[in-house]
Scaffold this motif. Structure first.
Motif, PDB file in Angstrom:
ATOM      1  N   GLU A 102     -14.483  10.140   8.426  1.00 27.26           N
ATOM      2  CA  GLU A 102     -14.410   8.885   7.689  1.00 27.26           C
ATOM      3  C   GLU A 102     -13.006   8.339   7.501  1.00 27.26           C
ATOM      4  N   ILE A 103     -12.004   9.160   7.732  1.00 25.30           N
ATOM      5  CA  ILE A 103     -10.645   8.708   7.433  1.00 25.30           C
ATOM      6  C   ILE A 103     -10.024   8.008   8.640  1.00 25.30           C
ATOM      7  N   ALA A 104      -9.488   6.825   8.388  1.00 28.28           N
ATOM      8  CA  ALA A 104      -8.842   6.053   9.456  1.00 28.28           C
ATOM      9  C   ALA A 104      -7.512   5.534   8.936  1.00 28.28           C
ATOM     10  N   PRO A 105      -6.552   5.257   9.852  1.00 25.55           N
ATOM     11  CA  PRO A 105      -5.296   4.654   9.390  1.00 25.55           C
ATOM     12  C   PRO A 105      -5.591   3.302   8.749  1.00 25.55           C
ATOM     13  N   VAL A 106      -4.853   2.948   7.674  1.00 27.58           N
ATOM     14  CA  VAL A 106      -5.134   1.661   7.013  1.00 27.58           C
ATOM     15  C   VAL A 106      -4.725   0.534   7.957  1.00 27.58           C
ATOM     16  N   LYS A 142       0.840  -1.206   0.000  1.00 27.90           N
ATOM     17  CA  LYS A 142       0.000   0.000   0.000  1.00 27.90           C
ATOM     18  C   LYS A 142       0.872   1.253   0.000  1.00 27.90           C
ATOM     19  N   ILE A 165      -3.468  10.061   1.677  1.00 27.07           N
ATOM     20  CA  ILE A 165      -4.773   9.448   1.977  1.00 27.07           C
ATOM     21  C   ILE A 165      -5.309   8.868   0.674  1.00 27.07           C
ATOM     22  N   HIS A 209      -0.502   4.234   0.639  1.00 30.25           N
ATOM     23  CA  HIS A 209      -1.184   5.283   1.411  1.00 30.25           C
ATOM     24  C   HIS A 209      -1.191   4.892   2.889  1.00 30.25           C
ATOM     25  N   LEU A 210      -1.347   5.893   3.723  1.00 29.77           N
ATOM     26  CA  LEU A 210      -1.358   5.640   5.163  1.00 29.77           C
ATOM     27  C   LEU A 210      -2.755   5.696   5.753  1.00 29.77           C
ATOM     28  N   PHE A 211      -3.650   6.402   5.040  1.00 31.34           N
ATOM     29  CA  PHE A 211      -5.025   6.547   5.527  1.00 31.34           C
ATOM     30  C   PHE A 211      -6.001   6.202   4.393  1.00 31.34           C
ATOM     31  N   ALA A 212      -7.164   5.735   4.773  1.00 35.84           N
ATOM     32  CA  ALA A 212      -8.215   5.478   3.786  1.00 35.84           C
ATOM     33  C   ALA A 212      -9.564   5.631   4.466  1.00 35.84           C
ATOM     34  N   GLU A 213     -10.630   5.613   3.631  1.00 35.00           N
ATOM     35  CA  GLU A 213     -11.975   5.722   4.202  1.00 35.00           C
ATOM     36  C   GLU A 213     -12.272   4.497   5.043  1.00 35.00           C
ATOM     37  N   ASP A 214     -12.908   4.739   6.190  1.00 32.40           N
ATOM     38  CA  ASP A 214     -13.406   3.625   6.980  1.00 32.40           C
ATOM     39  C   ASP A 214     -14.584   3.042   6.219  1.00 32.40           C
ATOM     40  N   PHE A 246     -18.660   2.904   7.463  1.00 31.47           N
ATOM     41  CA  PHE A 246     -19.378   4.061   8.006  1.00 31.47           C
ATOM     42  C   PHE A 246     -20.822   4.155   7.503  1.00 31.47           C
TER      43      PHE A 246
END
Lengths: 105, 228
Positions: free
Chosen positions: B214-218, A4, B11, A6-11, A14
């Motif tokens: 909505e954004i969380a660490p992977v 990957k 992100i 990226h470090l963040f993505a959408e939960d 939700f």
């Protein structure tokens, strides 16, 4: 080890069931409006033909003379002059004759 | 803010399947818009118009397959998109009252306060709604007009023709606005066209509610990446 970038993505969790139902309802409603409109247009597309037929039937019902051979003018023609329908004089007078004019030159 | 102060942590904004869908949509819609305008104004010879019609049909079939395949294969993304596009609040009214602050910025170089937005701002939501409803109308009416114009009821075919024209013109009119603002928001442009990621600072500036809610660490947090 991860690929990957990226470090963040959408939960991804939700979207609640309540929200899903609301979205579905909004979508169905948005689709139903044009469908209802089309259906209404379709159902009424032959209205003018029906109105015309009804008018003709009404004319027929109130007419004094409802068949062409009872037309007083026609009856007078046969009694005074033409003799009988399909008779010799009527044939001479009322028949249309065609001439081929394509080779006039 | 100086570039060094920007939080560049990536992100994931546009996953791969969304980018592929968007690429095929781009490659089919551009010829559709161009040939659609040609079919409307009919400036070419009979042969030219026939070729235009054939290109329009082929591009239309590509776009339809793209939309159907994406809906089937990435249904969760479609639901999310519909949820976002049709979720309206007071903030959207306030956003439209200042038009996102864009005219003030472009015309007067002035910065006005803009209500915080989720993943899409109100203008993008309006465009999204037009794409969803108009695109569906274009596909369905296009199929009837192409395949069964002789078998469908006459008035319905006329109505579908008008719906096809109106939706096509609306979406074509949106196209230059979409392209201009896409390039203006260059971080988002790169995310959609290349790697899918936006830097944290860009997301926090333009889409604060999205980052907050909505954004969380992977889950498999890229430890190596974080160390860089």
């Amino acid at each position: 080890m991860t690929k990957k970038t990226h470090l963040f993505a959408e939960d991804s969790f939700f979207l609640s069931r309540r929200k899903f139902m609301a979205v579905g309802a909004a979508f169905v409603a948005a689709m139903a409006i044009p469908v209802g409109w089309f259906a209404n247009k379709l159902a009424r597309r032959n209205d003018y033909i029906k109105a015309r037929s009804a008018g003709l039937y009404q004319d027929d019902a109130i007419a004094k003379v409802r068949v062409s051979h009872r037309n007083p003018a026609i009856e007078k023609y046969y009694s005074d002059f033409g003799g009988e329908p399909l008779g010799h004089i009527s044939h001479e007078l009322l028949h249309t004759h065609f001439v081929d004019r394509t080779k006039l030159s | 803010m100086h570039h060094d102060q920007h939080d560049m942590r990536p992100i994931l904004k546009h996953p791969l399947n969304v980018r592929v869908f968007h690429y095929i949509l781009l490659m089919s819609f551009l010829p559709l818009a161009a040939t659609g305008l040609l079919l409307f104004f009919k400036p070419l010879t009979d042969q030219g118009m026939e070729l235009t019609y054939n290109i329009h049909i082929i591009a239309g079939v590509v776009m339809t397959l793209d939309a159907v395949a994406f809906t089937v294969m990435a249904f969760d993304r479609v639901v999310l998109f519909v949820a976002r596009v049709f979720s309206l609040s007071e903030r959207d009214v306030k956003w439209f009252m200042v038009l996102g602050g864009y005219p003030q910025k472009f015309l007067f170089g002035k910065k006005v306060p803009v209500p915080p937005m989720n993943k899409y701002n109100s203008g993008q939501k309006l465009f999204g709604a037009c794409v969803l409803v108009g695109g569906t109308a274009l596909i369905l009416s296009g199929l009837v007009l192409w395949l069964i114009p002789h078998a469908a009821p006459r008035d319905l075919v006329w109505l579908l023709g008008m719906a096809h024209l109106a939706s096509g013109l609306l979406l074509t009119a949106f196209l230059p606005v979409h392209l201009f603002l896409a390039v203006y928001r260059f971080d988002d442009f790169k995310a959609m066209m290349i790697h899918g990621n936006v830097p944290y600072h860009d997301a926090a500036e333009y889409t604060p509610l999205w980052v907050e809610q909505e954004i969380a660490p992977v889950a498999t947090s890229g430890d190596e990446l974080a160390r860089k």
